[in-house]
Scaffold this active site. Structure first.
Site, mmCIF file in Angstrom:
data_model
loop_
_atom_site.group_PDB
_atom_site.id
_atom_site.type_symbol
_atom_site.label_atom_id
_atom_site.label_comp_id
_atom_site.label_asym_id
_atom_site.label_seq_id
_atom_site.Cartn_x
_atom_site.Cartn_y
_atom_site.Cartn_z
ATOM 1 N N LYS A 245 -47.503 -91.525 -39.552
ATOM 2 C CA LYS A 245 -47.944 -90.999 -40.841
ATOM 3 C C LYS A 245 -46.770 -90.935 -41.798
ATOM 4 C CE LYS A 245 -51.691 -87.943 -39.243
ATOM 5 N NZ LYS A 245 -52.828 -88.598 -39.904
ATOM 6 N N ARG A 319 -60.703 -90.194 -32.167
ATOM 7 C CA ARG A 319 -61.917 -90.836 -31.639
ATOM 8 C C ARG A 319 -61.702 -91.339 -30.218
ATOM 9 N NH1 ARG A 319 -62.171 -94.962 -36.577
ATOM 10 N NH2 ARG A 319 -61.088 -93.189 -37.516
HETATM 11 N N1 BES Z 1 -56.094 -86.142 -37.886
HETATM 12 C C1 BES Z 1 -56.320 -87.227 -38.759
HETATM 13 C C2 BES Z 1 -57.352 -86.913 -39.841
HETATM 14 C C3 BES Z 1 -57.017 -85.845 -40.836
HETATM 15 C C4 BES Z 1 -56.482 -86.160 -42.079
HETATM 16 C C5 BES Z 1 -57.284 -84.509 -40.567
HETATM 17 C C6 BES Z 1 -56.197 -85.157 -42.986
HETATM 18 C C7 BES Z 1 -56.982 -83.515 -41.474
HETATM 19 C C8 BES Z 1 -56.448 -83.830 -42.680
HETATM 20 C C9 BES Z 1 -56.806 -88.434 -37.974
HETATM 21 O O1 BES Z 1 -56.339 -88.547 -36.683
HETATM 22 C C10 BES Z 1 -56.347 -89.648 -38.732
HETATM 23 O O2 BES Z 1 -55.168 -89.790 -38.893
HETATM 24 N N2 BES Z 1 -57.279 -90.464 -39.181
HETATM 25 C C11 BES Z 1 -56.979 -91.632 -39.913
HETATM 26 C C12 BES Z 1 -57.894 -92.733 -39.437
HETATM 27 C C13 BES Z 1 -57.518 -94.110 -39.899
HETATM 28 C C14 BES Z 1 -56.167 -94.521 -39.324
HETATM 29 C C15 BES Z 1 -58.594 -95.066 -39.446
HETATM 30 C C16 BES Z 1 -57.199 -91.353 -41.405
HETATM 31 O O3 BES Z 1 -58.060 -90.556 -41.736
HETATM 32 O O4 BES Z 1 -56.479 -91.909 -42.211
HETATM 33 ZN ZN ZN Z 2 -54.431 -89.493 -36.541
#
Ligand code: BES
Ligand code: ZN
Ligand code: ZN
Length: 470
Positions: A245, A319
């Site tokens: 991230k 997921r």
């Molecule tokens: N934990 C995150 C989602 C999230 C984002 C929760 C902001 C709370 C606040 C999740 O694991 C994630 O990173 N999802 C990605 C998915 C993508 C890589 C397909 C996302 O939402 O960008």
């Molecule tokens: Zn994630």
């Protein structure tokens, strides 16, 4: 905070709610007017032994927010004994709303402050002239306190730092809750995951110095009316893995354990609401980190049900954990009536529905309607995101059965849910709902009676759903 149904002659402050200045005591009107008090939502004003609190309405969410504002104003003073007249200007207020406003609105998380002032506030709700039986009011109060205590427990868990709250801490909390509530508990470590083909969940936690944990709590009342299964995403930290991230994106990712924490909070309340269902709480507690042993984009994982998953983004890890936990749940528990998963799954859900709303997805419109009703009664916000025949193509893989990262970001909350759908057995398709709490679970600002940080989203919603099933 200590809330009692009792008349108390020696109070410091009495809370009076007012919709306009007309509702204030005659003697105070001039002073209030001159000071610019308009009785609008969020306004509070002390006059002698009275705290005037502005509000739009005297019920539901308005009432909760009014009491949240009242308790915030009081906590800035030295007052400790507070009187709340249940009848406010001839209108009987609802005990549940008052209590939620006070307990949820009064929550502060200061475990990491070097100096913290702790002061016990006593609330006396004066039920004189109530149209209800005292015993019914007491029951309502007890239940609401139990629910709010669980919401605040969940908030504490989520707000705790990833260094202080690891998958093993989740196990300790789960054990604590199961002992206190006489629940069955089963805890499985990575050895079990390996033996049982839970390779998707295993891969996510591989680079962490904390071993992944699978937690299964069970509440079994006598002559249960049916079975409810709750599955929670418990990423104690999500740095994104090798698909790292951004610096900003990583801040607050301690909240990625919110689904699991909500499941713990719900399990902690079932005795108090005399839940008539058998309830299973299943949690995948995992940390998503980087390192030489990290799982990689390009890996192909085989989940518990044999489906193969092409990893295209290690940040779509929730997921993967949920896939194996959903398989575990359905392999171990037969004749499920409802299966709900709760997860901070996608940023796309926040883009789609805004910051405060839980995204709900599934195949059963009637069940969605029932959850919508529970949401309205609970005060939590939900929005429904629709599947269609075209979207599943977005998670097709050229080399495996499916991919964990859709071909485009658009509709990301729905495609994540469609990914999970691959791990729901046919007999459970109509019983399943996916709740994406990414927006509702955690905000770095105060809103209504929700504090800065974790909100405890999911707890009141699911408990309300269970109550309506009686
Ligand atoms: N934990 C995150 C989602 C999230 C984002 C929760 C902001 C709370 C606040 C999740 O694991 C994630 O990173 N999802 C990605 C998915 C993508 C890589 C397909 C996302 O939402 O960008
Ligand atoms: Zn994630
Ligand atoms: Zn995540």
């Amino acid at each position: 905070m200590n809330i009692k149904l009792k008349e108390n002659k020696d109070f410091d402050i009495e809370i009076i709610l007012v919709k306009s200045i007309k509702d204030c005591n005659k003697a105070d009107k001039k002073l209030l007017k001159n000071s610019g008090f308009k009785a609008s939502e969020g306004e509070t004003f002390f006059v002698g032994k009275i705290l005037y609190v502005g509000t739009n309405k005297l019920k539901n969410e308005d009432l909760k927010i009014a009491f949240a504002n009242a308790i915030k104003a009081i906590s800035k003073t030295k007052y400790t004994d507070i009187k709340v007249p249940l009848i406010n200007k001839n209108k009987e207020l609802n005990i549940k709303d008052i209590t939620e406003g006070l307990l949820l609105g009064g929550y502060v998380f200061n475990n990491y402050k070097s100096k913290r002032e702790e002061r016990l506030i006593n609330i006396f709700i004066d039920t004189k002239a109530s149209k209800y039986k005292k015993s019914d009011l007491q029951k309502e109060l007890n239940e609401t306190i139990a629910i709010c205590d669980s919401v605040n427990l969940v908030r504490d868990i989520i707000n705790t730092t990833p260094e202080d709250f690891t998958p093993l801490t989740m196990v300790e909390k789960a054990k604590e809750i199961s002992f206190e509530n006489a629940l069955e508990n089963k805890i499985f470590t990575e050895e079990y995951l390996k033996e049982n083909g839970m390779n998707a969940m295993l891969a996510v936690g591989r680079a962490s110095r904390h071993e992944s944990q699978l937690i299964h709590l069970t509440y079994k009342p006598k002559n249960a009316k049916g079975k409810i299964v709750l599955v929670g995403k418990g990423l104690t930290y999500d740095c994104g893995g090798l698909s790292l991230k951004s610096s900003e994106g990583m801040v607050s990712m301690k909240c990625d354990k919110s689904g699991a924490s909500a499941v713990l909070g719900i399990m902690n309340t079932l005795n108090a609401i005399s839940c008539e269902y058998e309830v299973h709480g299943i949690i995948g507690a995992v940390e998503n980190m980087i390192g030489g042993d990290a799982y990689k984009p390009d890996d192909v994982l085989v989940a518990k049900n044999g489906k193969t998953i092409e990893v295209r983004n290690t940040d779509a890890e929730g997921r993967l954990v949920l896939a194996d936990c959903l398989c575990y749940a359905q392999d171990e528990i037969k004749d499920i009536d409802y299966i709900f998963d709760l997860a901070t799954l996608t940023g796309a859900c926040i883009v789609g529905l805004g910051e405060y709303t839980t995204g709900v997805m599934g195949h059963n419109d009637k069940l969605k309607k029932r959850l919508d009703k529970a949401a309205k009664n609970s005060g939590e916000l939900v929005g429904f995101l629709p599947y269609n025949r075209y979207l599943p193509a977005m998670i097709k893989s050229n080399i495996a059965d499916i991919t964990n990262s859709a071909s485009s970001r658009s509709g990301g909350a729905i495609t994540a849910s469609l990914f999970l759908d691959n791990f729901i057995k046919d007999e459970n398709k109509k019983n399943w709902l996916h709740l994406d709490i990414a927006g509702a679970a955690y905000r770095e600002k105060v809103w209504g009676y929700n504090p800065y940080g974790a909100t405890g989203a999911g707890v009141r919603l699911i408990l309300e759903f269970m109550k309506n099933q009686k």
